[in-house]
Enzyme design. Structure first.
Site, PDB file in Angstrom:
ATOM      1  N   SER A 250     -16.258  -4.577  10.621  1.00  0.00           N
ATOM      2  CA  SER A 250     -15.421  -3.703   9.811  1.00  0.00           C
ATOM      3  C   SER A 250     -14.370  -3.055  10.681  1.00  0.00           C
ATOM      4  O   SER A 250     -14.445  -3.095  11.907  1.00  0.00           O
ATOM      5  CB  SER A 250     -16.266  -2.612   9.126  1.00  0.00           C
ATOM      6  N   SER A 288     -16.787  -8.059   6.099  1.00  0.00           N
ATOM      7  CA  SER A 288     -16.008  -7.036   6.794  1.00  0.00           C
ATOM      8  C   SER A 288     -15.539  -5.971   5.815  1.00  0.00           C
ATOM      9  O   SER A 288     -15.099  -6.274   4.711  1.00  0.00           O
ATOM     10  CB  SER A 288     -14.796  -7.675   7.483  1.00  0.00           C
ATOM     11  N   ASP A 290     -12.639  -3.407   5.418  1.00  0.00           N
ATOM     12  CA  ASP A 290     -11.312  -3.179   5.994  1.00  0.00           C
ATOM     13  C   ASP A 290     -10.619  -2.073   5.201  1.00  0.00           C
ATOM     14  O   ASP A 290     -10.116  -2.319   4.094  1.00  0.00           O
ATOM     15  CB  ASP A 290     -10.490  -4.470   5.949  1.00  0.00           C
TER      16      ASP A 290
END
Length: 346
Positions: A250, A288, A290
């Site tokens: 992340s 992830s 983001d």
């Protein structure tokens, strides 16, 4: 942890010699940085960090960003949020989006410490003079998962650490690399961390300052100011044409500016952070998270009674470019630099 991860963790504990991207001759973008090349070049912004390194396996910490030194609950700042892949635990996100403002500091921790950090931010806010009648606090806490280098299940971060980071928050230089919430993070298969950078617009474009701070913990094929470093060093996502999950992770991005922006244009500004991440080779993978949060420190647009007309849409483009550049360089500043990376950027 793997043997390699344990070795990196021991290196974090010993301290790793590091330099910033500009020490390598990298100059992303066209606008110049501020005096510190940090988010604290935006006047009034404060950053505090607490690092927890204990024994062989605790490598974690907290990074706190305060938009100004006053009572943030009473003098809220307009803010915007952008997400490109939402695999994360960003506390306070829905109210931030609904009202377009920050009423608490932005705190960064690891994934399993979000709950404790929320409680700490609430306690700290309720204790501020003037908040004696406050019955609701929207604590904004972001995270990345540092479980590769840190024993995240041990829950090594305490509420006292979060409060200490808030109390210690100050202007001036910002420590980077394996500090605070970046102590146990990794990016592109190497060590990640906390990084920051800034840009100053010329007077003809408003003369504003914009700064970014990142907690980098994501993957892809590393690019450094256009140089294909990940490929040159043989470590990049999908290099074996197989998804091994090595791009998962992340990134949290905070963008501050003294431009008098509305929450709507701050959301647009936050979205440009993703272009800065793309310039570093981010894969924006399924696993992830983001996220980017942008806020304005301009006194004239603080809530609940803004008294200043916000910057017009048709003059936003230069700020968009500044955000892209600052985020890209902040990522490059977030990692300790092994000597061999110098050759790969030549």
């Amino acid at each position: 942890m793997s043997a390699e991860a344990q070795g990196v963790a021991r290196g974090v504990a010993r301290g790793v010699a590091r330099c910033r991207a500009r020490d390598l001759g990298l100059r992303p973008g066209i606008f110049p940085p501020g005096a510190l090349n940090a988010i604290t070049d935006v006047a009034g912004v404060l950053v505090g960090q607490v690092t927890r390194i204990e024994g062989e396996f605790i490598r974690t910490g907290v990074t706190a960003i305060r938009p100004h030194g006053g009572n943030l609950f009473r003098e809220r700042v307009p803010a915007g949020l952008a997400t490109i892949n939402g695999f994360g635990k960003l506390a306070g996100a829905t109210q931030l989006q609904e009202l377009g403002e920050l009423e608490s500091p932005l705190v960064l921790v690891n994934t399993l410490s979000v709950g404790r950090a929320v409680e700490a931010v609430v306690d700290w806010t309720l204790a501020q003079p003037g908040n004696e009648a406050v019955l609701s606090v929207n604590a904004v806490v972001g995270e990345t998962n540092d479980g590769r280098l840190n024993d995240i299940r041990a829950r090594g971060l305490e509420a006292a650490d979060v409060r200490a980071a808030l109390e210690q928050a100050a202007p001036g230089p910002v420590a980077e690399g394996s500090v605070g919430a970046g102590t146990g993070t990794m990016s592109f298969g190497w060590k990640g961390g906390i990084g920051t950078a800034s840009r100053v617009l010329p007077a003809a474009l408003g003369g504003f300052t914009l700064g970014a701070l990142v907690q980098s913990n994501y993957g892809g094929a590393l690019l450094m100011d256009g140089h294909r470093v990940g490929e040159a060093l043989g470590r990049f996502y999908l290099r074996e044409h197989a998804d091994q999950g090595d791009a998962d992770g992340s990134v949290m991005v905070a963008i501050a500016t003294d431009a008098p922006l509305s929450d709507r244009n701050l959301e647009r500004l936050a979205l440009r952070a993703m272009a800065g991440l793309a310039r570093t080779g981010a894969a924006f993978s399924d696993g992830s998270g983001d996220y980017a949060i942008a806020f304005s420190t301009h006194p004239g647009v603080r809530r609940p009674q803004p008294r200043y007309e916000d910057w017009p849409n048709e003059r936003m483009s230069s700020l968009f470019v500044a955000a892209i550049e600052a985020v890209e360089e902040a990522v490059l500043n977030s990692s300790p630099w092994p000597p061999r990376w110098r050759a790969a950027t030549r």
